[in-house]
Design a protein around this motif. Structure first.
Motif, PDB file in Angstrom:
ATOM      1  N   ASN A  85       0.842  -1.195   0.000  1.00 49.61           N
ATOM      2  CA  ASN A  85       0.000   0.000   0.000  1.00 49.61           C
ATOM      3  C   ASN A  85       0.879   1.247   0.000  1.00 49.61           C
ATOM      4  OD1 ASN A  85      -1.228  -2.133   2.137  1.00 49.61           O
ATOM      5  ND2 ASN A  85      -2.784  -1.352   0.744  1.00 49.61           N
ATOM      6  N   HIS A  86       0.552   2.201  -0.838  1.00 51.92           N
ATOM      7  CA  HIS A  86       1.312   3.445  -0.849  1.00 51.92           C
ATOM      8  C   HIS A  86       1.046   4.255   0.408  1.00 51.92           C
ATOM      9  CE1 HIS A  86       2.300   7.624  -1.754  1.00 51.92           C
ATOM     10  NE2 HIS A  86       3.260   7.109  -2.500  1.00 51.92           N
ATOM     11  N   SER A  87      -0.218   4.467   0.728  1.00 47.30           N
ATOM     12  CA  SER A  87      -0.588   5.226   1.926  1.00 47.30           C
ATOM     13  C   SER A  87      -0.917   4.248   3.041  1.00 47.30           C
ATOM     14  CB  SER A  87      -1.794   6.117   1.631  1.00 47.30           C
ATOM     15  OG  SER A  87      -1.460   7.054   0.638  1.00 47.30           O
ATOM     16  N   THR A  88      -0.233   4.390   4.155  1.00 45.01           N
ATOM     17  CA  THR A  88      -0.391   3.407   5.232  1.00 45.01           C
ATOM     18  C   THR A  88      -0.831   4.009   6.556  1.00 45.01           C
ATOM     19  OG1 THR A  88       1.951   3.592   5.758  1.00 45.01           O
ATOM     20  CG2 THR A  88       1.310   1.819   4.233  1.00 45.01           C
ATOM     21  N   ALA A  89      -0.874   5.310   6.659  1.00 47.81           N
ATOM     22  CA  ALA A  89      -1.303   5.942   7.913  1.00 47.81           C
ATOM     23  C   ALA A  89      -2.215   7.106   7.569  1.00 47.81           C
ATOM     24  CB  ALA A  89      -0.102   6.425   8.713  1.00 47.81           C
ATOM     25  N   THR A  90      -3.280   7.247   8.325  1.00 39.98           N
ATOM     26  CA  THR A  90      -4.208   8.343   8.083  1.00 39.98           C
ATOM     27  C   THR A  90      -4.819   8.783   9.404  1.00 39.98           C
ATOM     28  OG1 THR A  90      -6.090   9.075   6.771  1.00 39.98           O
ATOM     29  CG2 THR A  90      -6.212   6.850   7.643  1.00 39.98           C
ATOM     30  N   ILE A  91      -5.274   9.996   9.448  1.00 41.20           N
ATOM     31  CA  ILE A  91      -6.008  10.514  10.591  1.00 41.20           C
ATOM     32  C   ILE A  91      -7.479  10.465  10.188  1.00 41.20           C
ATOM     33  CG2 ILE A  91      -6.339  12.454  12.170  1.00 41.20           C
ATOM     34  CD1 ILE A  91      -3.466  11.486  12.263  1.00 41.20           C
ATOM     35  N   ALA A  92      -8.229   9.579  10.791  1.00 46.03           N
ATOM     36  CA  ALA A  92      -9.638   9.408  10.430  1.00 46.03           C
ATOM     37  C   ALA A  92     -10.435  10.670  10.759  1.00 46.03           C
ATOM     38  CB  ALA A  92     -10.213   8.217  11.172  1.00 46.03           C
ATOM     39  N   PRO A  93     -11.323  11.098   9.869  1.00 45.67           N
ATOM     40  CA  PRO A  93     -12.097  12.326  10.094  1.00 45.67           C
ATOM     41  C   PRO A  93     -13.397  12.079  10.848  1.00 45.67           C
ATOM     42  CG  PRO A  93     -12.510  11.528   7.906  1.00 45.67           C
ATOM     43  CD  PRO A  93     -11.506  10.577   8.528  1.00 45.67           C
ATOM     44  N   THR A  94     -13.368  11.224  11.845  1.00 40.15           N
ATOM     45  CA  THR A  94     -14.604  10.898  12.543  1.00 40.15           C
ATOM     46  C   THR A  94     -14.435  11.020  14.052  1.00 40.15           C
ATOM     47  OG1 THR A  94     -16.260   9.192  12.938  1.00 40.15           O
ATOM     48  CG2 THR A  94     -14.045   8.427  12.505  1.00 40.15           C
ATOM     49  N   GLU A  95     -15.473  11.421  14.695  1.00 40.28           N
ATOM     50  CA  GLU A  95     -15.488  11.512  16.152  1.00 40.28           C
ATOM     51  C   GLU A  95     -16.052  10.244  16.783  1.00 40.28           C
ATOM     52  OE1 GLU A  95     -14.461  14.032  18.340  1.00 40.28           O
ATOM     53  OE2 GLU A  95     -13.477  14.830  16.577  1.00 40.28           O
ATOM     54  N   THR A  96     -16.700   9.400  15.980  1.00 38.19           N
ATOM     55  CA  THR A  96     -17.365   8.228  16.530  1.00 38.19           C
ATOM     56  C   THR A  96     -16.395   7.292  17.234  1.00 38.19           C
ATOM     57  OG1 THR A  96     -18.977   8.380  14.759  1.00 38.19           O
ATOM     58  CG2 THR A  96     -18.897   6.305  15.970  1.00 38.19           C
ATOM     59  N   THR A  97     -15.272   6.997  16.595  1.00 34.40           N
ATOM     60  CA  THR A  97     -14.297   6.094  17.200  1.00 34.40           C
ATOM     61  C   THR A  97     -13.768   6.669  18.507  1.00 34.40           C
ATOM     62  OG1 THR A  97     -13.684   5.381  14.990  1.00 34.40           O
ATOM     63  CG2 THR A  97     -12.185   4.789  16.764  1.00 34.40           C
ATOM     64  N   SER A  98     -13.500   7.959  18.528  1.00 35.44           N
ATOM     65  CA  SER A  98     -12.978   8.572  19.751  1.00 35.44           C
ATOM     66  C   SER A  98     -14.025   8.560  20.861  1.00 35.44           C
ATOM     67  CB  SER A  98     -12.501   9.997  19.483  1.00 35.44           C
ATOM     68  OG  SER A  98     -13.568  10.823  19.087  1.00 35.44           O
TER      69      SER A  98
END
Length: 184
Positions: A85-98
């Motif tokens: 995978n080229h992109s392997t890290a991301t900051i998810a744009p969701t508050e649900t998980t937090s």
């Protein structure tokens, strides 16, 4: 997710040089470990479709970039560093998980450590409920401070002041932390 709480647990104030270094080291570790896992997956399943056109195919042409992303020396990978995978890290744009994890949703500072909740007079009576951030509450208790006393003082201030909360961090410190976290 939870960067502000991490800093609280480490005893480091948000927006300081020490917090910037923690952000840099944390994201370097996450990025490098995720690249390692993608490298292992590439051995099993092959590389991503455009790998041959990527910097990972010719790491010696980009040694500093390659080292920052993989933690490895480009000279040891002259024939390329296969990735699934080229992109392997991301900051998810969701508050649900937090919300599920009971932590902050990104790399922002804690919005407030004490806040007021208005849920209805039948539940709370005439006064607003005083709520504390979990880590702030633990810090109060660890230092022998009674949260009820702080709550009463907060109610007094609420009646006396024309606002309920404010964000004490400066936009520049939030931007620096965000930049350090997403630049990897």
């Amino acid at each position: 997710m939870g960067f502000a709480e991490l800093l609280v647990q480490l005893g480091v104030r948000y927006g300081t040089p020490a917090s910037y270094e923690i952000a840099r080291q944390l994201m370097a570790h996450i990025t490098q470990e995720s690249k390692q896992m993608s490298h292992e997956l590439a051995a099993e399943r092959g590389t991503f479709p455009q790998w041959a056109n990527s910097k990972y195919a010719t790491p010696t042409a980009y040694p500093e970039w390659f080292s920052r992303h993989t933690g490895r020396k480009a000279t040891n990978w002259a024939n390329g560093f296969p990735l699934r995978n080229h992109s392997t890290a991301t900051i998810a744009p969701t508050e649900t998980t937090s919300m599920i994890a009971n932590t902050s949703g990104g790399c922002e500072p804690l919005f407030n450590v004490v806040y007021f909740k208005n849920v209805g007079r039948d539940v709370q009576g005439r006064e607003m409920l005083v709520e504390f951030d979990d880590y702030f509450l633990r810090t109060l208790q660890a230092n022998g401070i009674d949260p009820k006393t702080i709550g009463e003082e907060a109610r007094t201030l609420l009646r006396a002041l024309p606002f309920q909360s404010f964000l004490e961090s400066h936009p520049e410190s939030r931007m620096m932390s965000q930049w350090l976290i997403v630049r990897q």
